[in-house]
Design a protein around this motif. Structure first.
Motif, mmCIF file in Angstrom:
data_model
loop_
_atom_site.group_PDB
_atom_site.id
_atom_site.type_symbol
_atom_site.label_atom_id
_atom_site.label_comp_id
_atom_site.label_asym_id
_atom_site.label_seq_id
_atom_site.Cartn_x
_atom_site.Cartn_y
_atom_site.Cartn_z
ATOM 1 N N UNK A 164 0.832 -1.199 0.000
ATOM 2 C CA UNK A 164 0.000 0.000 0.000
ATOM 3 C C UNK A 164 0.872 1.257 0.000
ATOM 4 N N UNK A 165 1.891 1.266 0.837
ATOM 5 C CA UNK A 165 2.801 2.411 0.902
ATOM 6 C C UNK A 165 3.553 2.562 -0.421
ATOM 7 N N UNK A 166 3.990 1.448 -1.005
ATOM 8 C CA UNK A 166 4.679 1.528 -2.304
ATOM 9 C C UNK A 166 3.767 2.125 -3.370
ATOM 10 N N UNK A 167 2.499 1.738 -3.366
ATOM 11 C CA UNK A 167 1.545 2.285 -4.334
ATOM 12 C C UNK A 167 1.361 3.788 -4.119
ATOM 13 N N UNK A 168 1.316 4.215 -2.865
ATOM 14 C CA UNK A 168 1.191 5.649 -2.588
ATOM 15 C C UNK A 168 2.430 6.400 -3.064
ATOM 16 N N UNK A 169 3.587 5.784 -2.898
ATOM 17 C CA UNK A 169 4.830 6.418 -3.352
ATOM 18 C C UNK A 169 4.824 6.636 -4.861
ATOM 19 N N UNK A 170 4.017 5.848 -5.559
ATOM 20 C CA UNK A 170 3.882 5.986 -7.013
ATOM 21 C C UNK A 170 2.678 6.862 -7.382
ATOM 22 N N UNK A 171 2.181 7.630 -6.416
ATOM 23 C CA UNK A 171 1.054 8.555 -6.599
ATOM 24 C C UNK A 171 -0.261 7.864 -6.937
ATOM 25 N N UNK A 172 -0.458 6.666 -6.426
ATOM 26 C CA UNK A 172 -1.711 5.938 -6.624
ATOM 27 C C UNK A 172 -2.727 6.436 -5.600
ATOM 28 N N UNK A 173 -3.658 7.277 -6.057
ATOM 29 C CA UNK A 173 -4.657 7.852 -5.141
ATOM 30 C C UNK A 173 -5.602 6.788 -4.602
ATOM 31 N N UNK A 233 -6.530 13.284 12.188
ATOM 32 C CA UNK A 233 -6.629 12.169 11.239
ATOM 33 C C UNK A 233 -6.215 12.637 9.847
ATOM 34 N N UNK A 234 -6.723 13.789 9.425
ATOM 35 C CA UNK A 234 -6.363 14.309 8.101
ATOM 36 C C UNK A 234 -4.868 14.595 8.004
ATOM 37 N N UNK A 235 -4.319 15.238 9.019
ATOM 38 C CA UNK A 235 -2.889 15.554 9.003
ATOM 39 C C UNK A 235 -2.041 14.283 8.970
ATOM 40 N N UNK A 236 -2.464 13.258 9.707
ATOM 41 C CA UNK A 236 -1.728 11.992 9.731
ATOM 42 C C UNK A 236 -1.739 11.335 8.364
ATOM 43 N N UNK A 237 -2.892 11.287 7.726
ATOM 44 C CA UNK A 237 -2.982 10.653 6.411
ATOM 45 C C UNK A 237 -2.285 11.492 5.341
ATOM 46 N N UNK A 238 -2.313 12.812 5.477
ATOM 47 C CA UNK A 238 -1.568 13.665 4.561
ATOM 48 C C UNK A 238 -0.069 13.412 4.696
ATOM 49 N N UNK A 239 0.410 13.275 5.922
ATOM 50 C CA UNK A 239 1.824 12.966 6.150
ATOM 51 C C UNK A 239 2.176 11.618 5.522
ATOM 52 N N UNK A 240 1.288 10.644 5.667
ATOM 53 C CA UNK A 240 1.507 9.339 5.031
ATOM 54 C C UNK A 240 1.668 9.510 3.526
ATOM 55 N N UNK A 241 0.783 10.252 2.907
ATOM 56 C CA UNK A 241 0.826 10.470 1.458
ATOM 57 C C UNK A 241 2.128 11.167 1.060
ATOM 58 N N UNK A 283 7.192 7.645 0.007
ATOM 59 C CA UNK A 283 8.418 7.199 -0.646
ATOM 60 C C UNK A 283 9.586 6.967 0.293
ATOM 61 N N UNK A 284 9.482 7.450 1.532
ATOM 62 C CA UNK A 284 10.598 7.330 2.470
ATOM 63 C C UNK A 284 10.287 6.465 3.684
#
Length: 178
Positions: free
Chosen positions: A10-19, A51-59, A63-64
């Protein structure tokens, strides 16, 4: 859960900008983050912001992010806690008050280890069923209904046990003897 659905993927997909991955992460973790944020913030608006800030930080940091155990929830809870500290500092600064002790950062590594020892001891002291409920609901992100079904309990029983366990853990973290 398929290999494509695990947290690291899931994190790898987000790193590739998968919304879509972000939407999946929201669905998977927002309920747990919301419950956790309620323990840290005093209003619905503050909880939603955490919650929003946490998920924004995740997004933003996908990649790191390194997940040594493959589980994303512990990382998210730490990020949420850090956002809560920052939020509390802003609120306290505006009000001219000190930061509550339970949100204050430990002053050194020994203090941090000591706080963690209290939490570990408090969790270990919970009855086995309560300990398992904490693992399922507070760490693994299952809903109370899911945990109830897994353990053969009513949702009300799970809710009561989580509430009681949170109170015990809060006392352990804040060293409150009352």
């Amino acid at each position: 859960m398929t290999p494509d659905d695990d947290d690291a993927a899931l994190v790898r997909r987000m790193a590739l900008d998968d919304r879509g991955a972000l939407a999946t992460a929201f669905d998977r973790f927002a309920p747990t983050l919301t419950r956790y944020a309620w323990a840290l913030a005093g209003s619905r608006q503050d909880v939603e912001e955490l919650v929003q800030d946490t998920l924004l930080t995740l997004w933003q940091k996908a990649g790191t992010i390194d997940l040594p155990t493959g589980a994303l929830l512990p990382w998210l809870l730490v990020v949420c806690r850090n956002h809560a500290r920052n939020q509390a500092r802003r609120i306290q600064k505006n009000a001219g008050d000190e930061l509550p002790a339970e949100l204050a950062a430990p002053t050194d590594a020994d203090d941090a280890r000591e706080r963690l020892r209290w939490v570990r001891d408090a969790i270990a002291a919970l009855p086995p069923t309560d300990r398992r409920i904490c693992e399922l609901c507070l760490l693994d992100g299952h809903s109370y209904a899911e945990a109830a079904a897994m353990l053969g309990l009513s949702v009300g029983a799970v809710t009561q046990r989580v509430s009681r366990s949170r109170a015990r853990l809060k006392k352990a973290v804040t060293h409150d003897e009352h």
